[in-house]
Motif scaffolding. Structure first.
Motif, PDB file in Angstrom:
ATOM      1  N   ASN A   1      56.538  29.172  31.597  1.00 42.79           N
ATOM      2  CA  ASN A   1      56.146  29.885  32.819  1.00 42.79           C
ATOM      3  C   ASN A   1      56.149  31.403  32.662  1.00 42.79           C
ATOM      4  OD1 ASN A   1      57.864  27.315  34.562  1.00 42.79           O
ATOM      5  ND2 ASN A   1      55.656  27.623  34.613  1.00 42.79           N
ATOM      6  N   ASN A   2      56.488  31.898  31.480  1.00 44.91           N
ATOM      7  CA  ASN A   2      56.320  33.331  31.246  1.00 44.91           C
ATOM      8  C   ASN A   2      54.840  33.668  31.400  1.00 44.91           C
ATOM      9  OD1 ASN A   2      58.929  34.526  30.486  1.00 44.91           O
ATOM     10  ND2 ASN A   2      58.877  33.020  28.852  1.00 44.91           N
ATOM     11  N   ALA A   3      54.513  34.396  32.453  1.00 45.51           N
ATOM     12  CA  ALA A   3      53.093  34.606  32.737  1.00 45.51           C
ATOM     13  C   ALA A   3      52.906  35.782  33.687  1.00 45.51           C
ATOM     14  CB  ALA A   3      52.481  33.335  33.342  1.00 45.51           C
ATOM     15  N   THR A   4      51.624  36.101  33.905  1.00 45.23           N
ATOM     16  CA  THR A   4      51.226  37.104  34.902  1.00 45.23           C
ATOM     17  C   THR A   4      50.959  36.393  36.224  1.00 45.23           C
ATOM     18  OG1 THR A   4      50.240  38.500  33.197  1.00 45.23           O
ATOM     19  CG2 THR A   4      49.549  38.887  35.481  1.00 45.23           C
ATOM     20  N   VAL A   5      51.581  36.887  37.286  1.00 44.86           N
ATOM     21  CA  VAL A   5      51.433  36.294  38.623  1.00 44.86           C
ATOM     22  C   VAL A   5      50.556  37.230  39.465  1.00 44.86           C
ATOM     23  CG1 VAL A   5      52.651  35.488  40.682  1.00 44.86           C
ATOM     24  CG2 VAL A   5      53.715  35.236  38.407  1.00 44.86           C
ATOM     25  N   GLN A   6      49.525  36.656  40.117  1.00 43.83           N
ATOM     26  CA  GLN A   6      48.582  37.446  40.934  1.00 43.83           C
ATOM     27  C   GLN A   6      48.568  36.960  42.364  1.00 43.83           C
ATOM     28  OE1 GLN A   6      44.644  37.324  39.290  1.00 43.83           O
ATOM     29  NE2 GLN A   6      45.159  38.637  37.542  1.00 43.83           N
ATOM     30  N   CYS A   7      48.540  37.949  43.281  1.00 41.26           N
ATOM     31  CA  CYS A   7      48.291  37.666  44.695  1.00 41.26           C
ATOM     32  C   CYS A   7      46.873  38.153  44.998  1.00 41.26           C
ATOM     33  CB  CYS A   7      49.306  38.373  45.575  1.00 41.26           C
ATOM     34  SG  CYS A   7      48.957  38.263  47.350  1.00 41.26           S
ATOM     35  N   ASN A   8      45.990  37.231  45.336  1.00 41.25           N
ATOM     36  CA  ASN A   8      44.581  37.563  45.506  1.00 41.25           C
ATOM     37  C   ASN A   8      44.197  37.470  46.980  1.00 41.25           C
ATOM     38  OD1 ASN A   8      41.614  37.100  45.643  1.00 41.25           O
ATOM     39  ND2 ASN A   8      41.783  37.250  43.413  1.00 41.25           N
ATOM     40  N   LEU A   9      43.710  38.571  47.503  1.00 44.06           N
ATOM     41  CA  LEU A   9      43.202  38.627  48.876  1.00 44.06           C
ATOM     42  C   LEU A   9      41.707  38.921  48.795  1.00 44.06           C
ATOM     43  CD1 LEU A   9      43.976  38.569  51.917  1.00 44.06           C
ATOM     44  CD2 LEU A   9      44.270  41.050  51.758  1.00 44.06           C
ATOM     45  N   GLN A  10      40.906  38.010  49.278  1.00 49.82           N
ATOM     46  CA  GLN A  10      39.458  38.096  49.049  1.00 49.82           C
ATOM     47  C   GLN A  10      38.861  39.400  49.560  1.00 49.82           C
ATOM     48  OE1 GLN A  10      37.831  34.481  50.726  1.00 49.82           O
ATOM     49  NE2 GLN A  10      37.991  33.411  48.763  1.00 49.82           N
ATOM     50  N   THR A  11      39.409  39.926  50.633  1.00 52.91           N
ATOM     51  CA  THR A  11      38.805  41.140  51.189  1.00 52.91           C
ATOM     52  C   THR A  11      39.336  42.420  50.555  1.00 52.91           C
ATOM     53  OG1 THR A  11      40.490  41.168  52.930  1.00 52.91           O
ATOM     54  CG2 THR A  11      38.418  40.031  53.423  1.00 52.91           C
ATOM     55  N   ASP A  12      40.379  42.305  49.687  1.00 52.77           N
ATOM     56  CA  ASP A  12      40.969  43.529  49.139  1.00 52.77           C
ATOM     57  C   ASP A  12      41.420  43.356  47.689  1.00 52.77           C
ATOM     58  OD1 ASP A  12      41.798  46.239  49.389  1.00 52.77           O
ATOM     59  OD2 ASP A  12      43.869  45.547  49.600  1.00 52.77           O
ATOM     60  N   GLY A  13      40.770  42.516  46.954  1.00 49.02           N
ATOM     61  CA  GLY A  13      41.110  42.356  45.546  1.00 49.02           C
ATOM     62  C   GLY A  13      42.452  41.663  45.349  1.00 49.02           C
ATOM     63  N   HIS A  14      43.234  42.093  44.339  1.00 48.48           N
ATOM     64  CA  HIS A  14      44.505  41.438  44.028  1.00 48.48           C
ATOM     65  C   HIS A  14      45.519  42.456  43.499  1.00 48.48           C
ATOM     66  CE1 HIS A  14      42.566  41.599  40.018  1.00 48.48           C
ATOM     67  NE2 HIS A  14      43.809  41.702  39.571  1.00 48.48           N
ATOM     68  N   GLN A  15      46.788  42.028  43.512  1.00 52.81           N
ATOM     69  CA  GLN A  15      47.870  42.761  42.866  1.00 52.81           C
ATOM     70  C   GLN A  15      48.678  41.751  42.039  1.00 52.81           C
ATOM     71  OE1 GLN A  15      50.205  45.505  45.156  1.00 52.81           O
ATOM     72  NE2 GLN A  15      48.466  46.189  46.398  1.00 52.81           N
ATOM     73  N   GLN A  16      49.274  42.216  40.937  1.00 50.56           N
ATOM     74  CA  GLN A  16      49.922  41.284  40.034  1.00 50.56           C
ATOM     75  C   GLN A  16      51.279  41.794  39.565  1.00 50.56           C
ATOM     76  OE1 GLN A  16      46.920  41.127  36.932  1.00 50.56           O
ATOM     77  NE2 GLN A  16      48.008  42.666  35.688  1.00 50.56           N
ATOM     78  N   ALA A  17      52.039  40.856  38.996  1.00 55.90           N
ATOM     79  CA  ALA A  17      53.367  41.170  38.449  1.00 55.90           C
ATOM     80  C   ALA A  17      53.608  40.216  37.278  1.00 55.90           C
ATOM     81  CB  ALA A  17      54.435  41.015  39.519  1.00 55.90           C
TER      82      ALA A  17
END
Length: 358
Positions: free
Chosen positions: A99-115
């Motif tokens: 599970n070592n990975a990049t996690v993304q929160c994607n909002l269709q109207t405003d792109g995404h942010q990741q950690a």
């Protein structure tokens, strides 16, 4: 999105201007221990329509106002809602090293942010050899080992709850397997008094370092010399005693072996003597049965018949078997011949008839 855009959107919300939904705060990096749960938060403005969570670019959870759409049971969601914002919390249960990975929160109207998600393994920490006492003001090395960690841990030391200068110890790291590491730390000690020594190993996922503790007693030099003298004295006494005991045991074993050998040899010789005596007796008996006692001084004509012998008056002579009277020259020869054969008669019981013929 740049800093200027973020400021403008916040300013628009303050003024009540209706703009499109945007991400207020995205997820943050997380350091999580193996087999524990990891969580990531993503806060968006109201109103929103679709939020998608991704791991290394692959969708794992989709959230709509009616609720989450779960595609993998390892991934779940909790949410917190206020009048002007919505927070989605991604929950990853029982994380593994995969599970070592990049996690993304994607909002269709405003792109995404990741950690980033970092799954770590906290292993063991211990002293390779426990030193209980040292000589006052003498240099001594203490070795601490951290085994099966990922990533390699940071190791530090304390003496009586005071941090030790990093120049006093050295750390080395070695791979234990494909994803695990071992670490060794050697502390050089010179103690003037008793001390509580701690070895600390830590990684970011641990809230508190894992420790190994050792209480070391400081003794004067003469105590160690006395102890060494006692040790040599014990050795000097015990070793000769053990040597004597072993020598006695060896002598007993040798004597037993010699006695057993003599007994076996004597038994064997006795058997040989018995067999030889038996064969000699049998040979003598067979010779007597076949030929009897031969009297060269008696002729066949001079031996009386059986009825004459049985009716002969007088007692039988048991000492010698005499021949009839004849010429004087032959009489002595006959008697000597008979006496020559008499001693060879076996001593064991045998029925013998003595006859005196005249």
């Amino acid at each position: 999105m740049g800093i200027v855009g973020t400021i403008l959107k916040l300013f628009s919300i303050t003024l009540g201007v209706c703009l499109s939904t945007f991400i207020i705060e995205g997820p943050k990096n997380a350091f999580v221990l193996l087999n524990s749960d990891a969580t990531f938060n993503c806060t968006v403005s109201q109103p929103w329509h679709v939020i998608i969570w991704l791991m290394n670019g692959a969708p794992v959870l989709t959230i709509i106002p009616k609720g989450p759409i779960v595609t993998d049971p390892q991934y779940g969601q909790r949410n917190y809602t206020t009048q002007d914002r919505f927070t989605s919390e991604l929950v990853i249960t029982a994380v593994t090293l995969k599970n070592n990975a990049t996690v993304q929160c994607n909002l269709q109207t405003d792109g995404h942010q990741q950690a980033r998600l970092f799954v770590q393994v906290a292993g063991m920490v211990f002293f390779e050899s426990k030193i209980l006492s040292v000589v006052i003001n003498h240099s001594t090395d203490v070795v601490c080992k951290a085994e099966s960690w990922n990533p390699a841990p940071t190791i530090s030391w304390t003496i009586n709850q005071t941090a030790v200068d990093a120049k006093m110890y050295t750390n080395t790291f070695h791979p234990a397997s494909e994803r695990l590491y071992n670490a060794f730390s050697t502390l050089n000690l010179t103690l003037p008094a008793n001390a509580d020594v701690q070895c600390l190993a830590t990684i970011k996922a641990l809230p508190q370092p894992r420790t190994a503790e050792l209480f070391i007693t400081v003794k004067p030099l003469f105590d160690f010399a006395a102890n060494q003298d006692k040790t040599w004295l014990i050795v000097a006494i015990v070793v000769p005693i053990i040597g004597v005991i072993l020598l006695i045991i060896l002598i007993i074993i040798i004597v037993c072996c010699i006695k057993r050998s003599k007994h076996t040899e004597s038994s064997y010789q006795n058997e040989l003597r018995k067999i030889s005596r038996k064969k000699s007796l049998e040979a003598t008996g067979n010779g007597l049965n076949k030929s009897g006692l031969e009297n060269f001084g008696v002729s066949a004509e001079s031996i009386p018949s059986s009825h004459q012998i049985d009716s002969w008056p007088g007692s039988m002579n048991n000492d010698a078997l005499e021949t009839p009277e004849g010429p004087t020259s032959n009489r002595g020869t006959q008697k000597a011949t008979i006496n020559q054969y008499m001693p060879n008669i076996p001593t064991y019981p045998r029925k013998t008839r003595h006859v005196t013929a005249v």
